[in-house]
Design an enzyme around this catalytic site. Structure first.
Site, PDB file in Angstrom:
ATOM      1  N   ASP A 364     -38.803   5.875  58.121  1.00 31.53           N
ATOM      2  CA  ASP A 364     -39.176   6.639  56.939  1.00 31.53           C
ATOM      3  C   ASP A 364     -37.907   7.354  56.467  1.00 31.53           C
ATOM      4  O   ASP A 364     -37.025   7.639  57.284  1.00 31.53           O
ATOM      5  CB  ASP A 364     -40.264   7.651  57.298  1.00 31.53           C
ATOM      6  N   THR A 366     -37.518  10.416  54.174  1.00 35.41           N
ATOM      7  CA  THR A 366     -37.501  11.874  54.106  1.00 35.41           C
ATOM      8  C   THR A 366     -37.836  12.508  55.445  1.00 35.41           C
ATOM      9  O   THR A 366     -38.897  12.271  56.009  1.00 35.41           O
ATOM     10  CB  THR A 366     -38.502  12.371  53.045  1.00 35.41           C
TER      11      THR A 366
END
Length: 675
Positions: A364, A366
């Site tokens: 991922d 962020t």
């Protein structure tokens, strides 16, 4: 045993407990172990074989000692052996003999035969063997379950993110506090600044910026106004909102995430672990060898029945090595402690053991590859103004805001040694900026959209246009109605991310990235880190789909993430790796938690998984290998040559096997935790 899925039925894991309340199971095995261990001490002291081996002869003998020994051993057999006897029944009913069948058979044969000896049948008593076998097996299960406890917390954490109450608007305009569960589609609720939005809905009044990073992974707070949709669980910014409920209860976004996590976990492989498979083979070996031994001595020799029965019992007991009960749990315990010292918390053993075969890691963006906070990328000054004035003016205003963009700007000004002046009459502009007065001059920091709407065209600066094209967050600094400059911000890439990606790719591991951000933002991060590929604009519920797609293509996938929206993807991967500094739910949904939020720890997981697997194979060899010698000798194949394996010598071989297994497990500490 090792790596048992906590949700699997207990026939192959921990019988008699249903596989649901892991804490109760741990407490139950712990209690049974300590009670059985306490009873084992007098059993050893009363056992004729132990007394003889220690040269004590009849020192501890007294009238009725055999019956007392029978009573104590029966307590251990019934109380300590209950989980294994229950597992024996279930495995036989399912026609899948495994570890429980082997243990259950061994303790049942030892107890029944020894009881018959105490009551008059010629032969030797095996009660000490029965008690120590149960003790070791209980200890092995207890150690293992402690290392995998806690797999059910994700769903509770998800649910706890949602507010329990909401401020519902009545038809007369008054506000009433109601339970969120009482809300229905069409109801309107007030969401004050800073509060969490209780349900999915549509904004019907107000303007604000909504922080959805916890829910969707979108790093930039989203400006919302009338007509825009909002997601339950997101945090409202500095403007009050009135939201009309569109989805309530089970239809809401977080409720769907709960279901996705649940489904992903339930769909996991139920394959048995190595120790259970080895036990399955040993079960058939024990049954076959024991029966053949009894028949051979009765049919082909003139030996008495008690001799033939003793040979059979010796084979049955010898075939169930104590070491097999500890072979995997000891490695589990050692590797878990090594991992913890290196900031890796292992929650799902089976998934961790599969990590040795990983060939793809999906990150991922962020909060995982990036720090999840805004950093100033550039300061652009227009028309003769200098960068320090632009950044200083912006920081003076943003000092009055708690917005992530504001924090990024004020930190940048502080790093440059700027001392912004004191702003008066500071006021928020409904999620689109902030305004105030500094030394009598009217200042504003606004979004490009608001500037164009209220002032006019943006300055024709190439640097500004490039920033807008890259989809980086950009704010315009305005002084007395005139744009004096712009500040661009982006999510700060972790320093350790580059090293982690480089090291993984050098090992042939494909590195991908998922993000809800714009393609331009994602591409900039992917190029900076040297990723193999990336997927931008991925909606929260699509992340698990991307993981599933990679697995269908034959890839062995690890997912690394930290947000609520990552939970289904973490659960769907072969190995879910949760960044520990992220949300509780991601931590709960992950198979391994990285305490330090360092992407380089993914390498440590791969190394430790491979070393752990190697030690498990070695231990299973030591735990089972001696049977190749012990079973034939116990059956009496060398009897004609004057060699007959006594139960005591068979037990000694078992003890040696256990010691070797324990030492070998400890040697795992010498393996590097990371390369």
């Amino acid at each position: 045993m090792s790596g048992q899925d906590p949700h699997s039925h207990h026939g192959h894991g921990h019988p008699g407990h249903g596989g649901h309340d892991h804490g109760a199971m741990i407490r139950d095995f712990r209690r049974r172990f300590w009670v059985s261990l306490a009873l084992t001490v007098p059993i050893l002291a009363l056992s004729p074989m132990i007394r003889g081996a220690l040269g004590l002869g009849s020192v501890l003998a007294f009238p009725g000692d055999g019956l007392l020994l029978l009573g104590l051993a029966t307590l251990v057999f019934v109380y300590g052996g209950r989980p294994f006897l229950g597992g024996l029944q279930e495995e036989v009913a399912a026609r899948q003999p495994g570890m429980m069948t082997l243990i259950g058979l061994a303790i049942t044969v030892a107890w029944a035969y020894s009881s018959a000896v105490v009551l008059g049948l010629p032969g030797k008593v095996f009660f000490w063997e029965l008690a120590t076998l149960i003790d070791v097996m209980l200890l092995g299960h207890w150690i293992e379950m402690r290392s995998v406890a806690g797999a059910a917390g994700a769903l509770e954490t998800l649910v706890s993110l949602m507010p329990r109450q909401a401020q519902r608007l009545r038809s007369d305009g008054e506000v009433e506090t109601v339970e969120v569960s009482a809300l229905q589609a069409g109801d309107r609720v007030r969401v004050p600044p800073g509060e969490r939005i209780p349900v999915d809905g549509r904004v019907v009044d107000g303007r604000s910026a909504v922080d959805q990073s916890l829910v969707t992974g979108e790093s930039v707070p989203v400006g919302v106004t009338e007509g825009d949709t909002v997601i339950g669980g997101a945090v409202n910014g500095e403007g009050a909102l009135t939201v009309e409920v569109s989805k309530a209860g089970e239809q809401g976004y977080l409720a769907q995430v709960v279901r996705l996590v649940e489904e992903a976990r339930e769909s996991r492989s139920r394959s048995q672990d190595l120790a259970n498979r080895a036990a399955g083979w040993l079960t058939w070996t024990a049954l076959s060898a024991g029966a053949l031994t009894l028949l051979a001595w009765l049919v082909f020799t003139s030996r008495a029945f008690d001799f033939a029965l003793e040979r059979m019992v010796t084979v049955m007991v010898v075939t169930c090595p104590h070491a097999l009960g500890l072979a995997v749990p000891l490695v589990v315990a050692v590797s878990t402690s090594i991992a913890a010292r290196n900031g890796l918390l292992i929650r799902d053993r089976a998934a961790f053991e599969r990590a040795r075969n990983l060939d793809t890691v999906i990150f991922d963006k962020t909060g995982t590859l990036t720090e999840g906070r805004f950093g100033v990328q550039s300061v652009i000054a227009f028309g003769g103004y200098d960068e320090e004035r632009v950044l200083g003016r912006a920081a003076a205003l943003e000092a009055h805001s708690e917005h992530p963009i504001a924090r990024g700007i004020t930190e940048a000004a502080r790093d440059r040694g700027l001392e912004p002046g004191a702003v008066e009459e500071a006021a928020n502009l409904g999620g689109e900026g902030i305004e105030g007065r500094l030394d009598g001059v009217r200042l504003r920091v606004v979004s490009p959209a608001r500037f164009e709407r209220e002032v006019g065209e943006l300055p024709g600066d190439e640097r500004l246009q490039a920033a807008l094209d890259s989809a980086r967050t950009t704010v315009i600094v305005v002084e007395e109605g005139r744009a004096i400059g712009a500040v661009t911000l982006a999510d700060v890439v972790r320093e350790t991310s580059r090293e982690a990606i480089r090291a993984l790719r050098s090992r042939g591991v494909e590195c991908l990235m998922l993000t809800g951000d714009h393609r331009a933002v994602a591409q900039a991060v992917a190029e900076e880190l040297g990723l193999d590929d990336f997927f931008a604009g991925v909606l929260p519920h699509e992340k698990a789909d991307k993981v599933a797609e990679a697995r269908r293509a034959g890839k062995r996938v690890a997912m690394v993430g930290d947000g609520v929206n990552d939970a289904p993807a973490l659960a769907a991967a072969d190995l879910g790796i949760a960044i520990g500094a992220g949300t509780d739910v991601a931590v709960e949904a992950g198979d391994v938690v990285l305490v330090s939020s360092d992407p380089r720890d993914v390498l440590a997981i791969l190394d430790l998984s491979r070393a752990t697997w190697r030690k498990m194979l070695e231990n299973l060899f030591w735990a089972s290998g001696y049977n190749l010698v012990a079973i034939p000798l116990g059956a009496g194949v060398a009897y004609g040559a004057g060699v007959l394996l006594s139960p005591a010598l068979g037990a000694a071989l078992m003890s040696l096997s256990t010691v070797i297994v324990a030492i070998n497990a400890r040697l795992l500490r010498l393996a590097p935790a990371s390369s």
